[in-house]
Scaffold this active site. Structure first.
Site, PDB file in Angstrom:
ATOM      1  N   GLU A 141       1.205  -3.109   4.619  1.00 31.61           N
ATOM      2  CA  GLU A 141       0.313  -1.957   4.761  1.00 31.61           C
ATOM      3  C   GLU A 141       1.106  -0.656   4.992  1.00 31.61           C
ATOM      4  OE1 GLU A 141      -2.176  -0.255   4.629  1.00 31.61           O
ATOM      5  OE2 GLU A 141      -4.053  -1.337   4.856  1.00 31.61           O
ATOM      6  N   HIS A 142       0.363   0.463   5.063  1.00 35.87           N
ATOM      7  CA  HIS A 142       0.944   1.808   5.064  1.00 35.87           C
ATOM      8  C   HIS A 142       2.058   2.034   6.102  1.00 35.87           C
ATOM      9  CE1 HIS A 142      -1.017   2.928   8.848  1.00 35.87           C
ATOM     10  NE2 HIS A 142      -1.954   2.077   8.441  1.00 35.87           N
ATOM     11  N   ASP A 143       3.021   2.843   5.711  1.00 34.01           N
ATOM     12  CA  ASP A 143       4.068   3.354   6.612  1.00 34.01           C
ATOM     13  C   ASP A 143       5.007   2.288   7.173  1.00 34.01           C
ATOM     14  OD1 ASP A 143       3.267   6.186   6.567  1.00 34.01           O
ATOM     15  OD2 ASP A 143       1.432   5.431   7.509  1.00 34.01           O
ATOM     16  N   ASN A 184       2.571   0.663   9.957  1.00 36.36           N
ATOM     17  CA  ASN A 184       3.548   1.131  10.953  1.00 36.36           C
ATOM     18  C   ASN A 184       4.318  -0.003  11.616  1.00 36.36           C
ATOM     19  OD1 ASN A 184       3.402   4.111  11.046  1.00 36.36           O
ATOM     20  ND2 ASN A 184       1.234   3.693  11.454  1.00 36.36           N
ATOM     21  N   THR A 190       0.843  -1.210   0.000  1.00 37.19           N
ATOM     22  CA  THR A 190       0.000   0.000   0.000  1.00 37.19           C
ATOM     23  C   THR A 190       0.875   1.256   0.000  1.00 37.19           C
ATOM     24  OG1 THR A 190      -0.431   0.204   2.374  1.00 37.19           O
ATOM     25  CG2 THR A 190      -1.814  -1.365   1.146  1.00 37.19           C
TER      26      THR A 190
END
Ligand code: UDP
Length: 218
Positions: free
Chosen positions: A139-141, A159, A121
């Site tokens: 997933e993000h970050d 994260n 992502t």
């Protein structure tokens, strides 16, 4: 200029990634040949309709430009071979399946293998020679180091920081961190198949189960 591409490793990992590599070249409308490199080869043979040869024979091939995807699950072996390729002036090749989903600002270093149904992502940084096997997602970050390996179906939520050489087993699920406090999987850690990781994992340990716990060495 003649180009030659190679998949390094003609065992399970390499034979699964060859069709992904073919998709990559078809997308780029590049008609160049892709061969297997495997040091167990004593002569030039054929594996799944591709020429297979050892590294010395590959070096002797006349192509002006050579690129290699290292398709070996063992991350220490990937690093050793990556160093050798670099010393020989051969570029690392990245391949991804046609149906990989890449969202915004996914920075992925050279030598990555993204198998079918992988999703990466947004706002993600990934180091050298990453392997994301079938149906894995990031997933993000997230921040992922060098030579990290995801077996099939890894769920890496937002994260999360994964350090160099970590191995995440099939179907493992890692709980999301926060921007202030990312969940960290330490360098060289192993997350067992199906583990549910709810907190950070120190470098070098193996965790298994739900919730994932460190396997004590005896
Ligand atoms: N291999 C190689 N050079 C090396 C180390 C390994 O060519 O320095 C090859 C090895 O001969 C084998 C493959 O890489 O064919 C690794 O296969 P394995 O079944 O161990 O693992 P996987 O395909 O799952 O990564």
């Amino acid at each position: 200029m003649t180009k030659l591409y190679a998949i390094y490793g003609a065992s399970g990992c390499g034979r699964s990634l060859m069709p992904v590599a073919r998709q990559q070249l078809a997308r780029e409308q590049d008609p160049s040949e892709i061969v297997f490199i495997d040091d167990a080869q004593t002569a030039i043979t054929t594996v799944n309709a591709h020429r297979a040869m050892n590294y010395a024979s590959f070096l002797a091939e006349p192509a002006a430009q050579k690129q290699v995807l290292i398709a070996i699950a063992n991350s220490q072996v990937r690093e050793k071979i990556a160093n050798r390729l670099e010393a020989d002036g051969i570029q690392l090749w990245s391949v991804m399946a046609d149906n990989v989903v890449l969202m915004d600002d996914a920075q992925i270093a050279a030598g990555a293998a993204l198998s079918p149904f992988v999703t990466i992502t947004s706002n993600i940084k990934i180091g050298k020679c990453f392997h994301a096997n079938l149906y894995s997602y990031v997933e993000h970050d997230c921040v992922i180091g060098d030579f990290v390996t995801f077996a099939p179906g890894v769920k890496c939520n937002g994260n999360i920081h994964i350090q160099d050489h970590a191995y995440i087993g099939a179907g493992a699920m890692i709980k999301q961190g926060t921007p202030e406090q990312p969940l960290v999987i330490g360098r060289g850690a192993i997350v067992g198949m199906g583990a549910v990781v709810t907190k950070s994992v120190p470098a070098g340990v193996t965790v298994v189960g739900n919730p994932a716990r460190i396997v004590e060495s005896r």
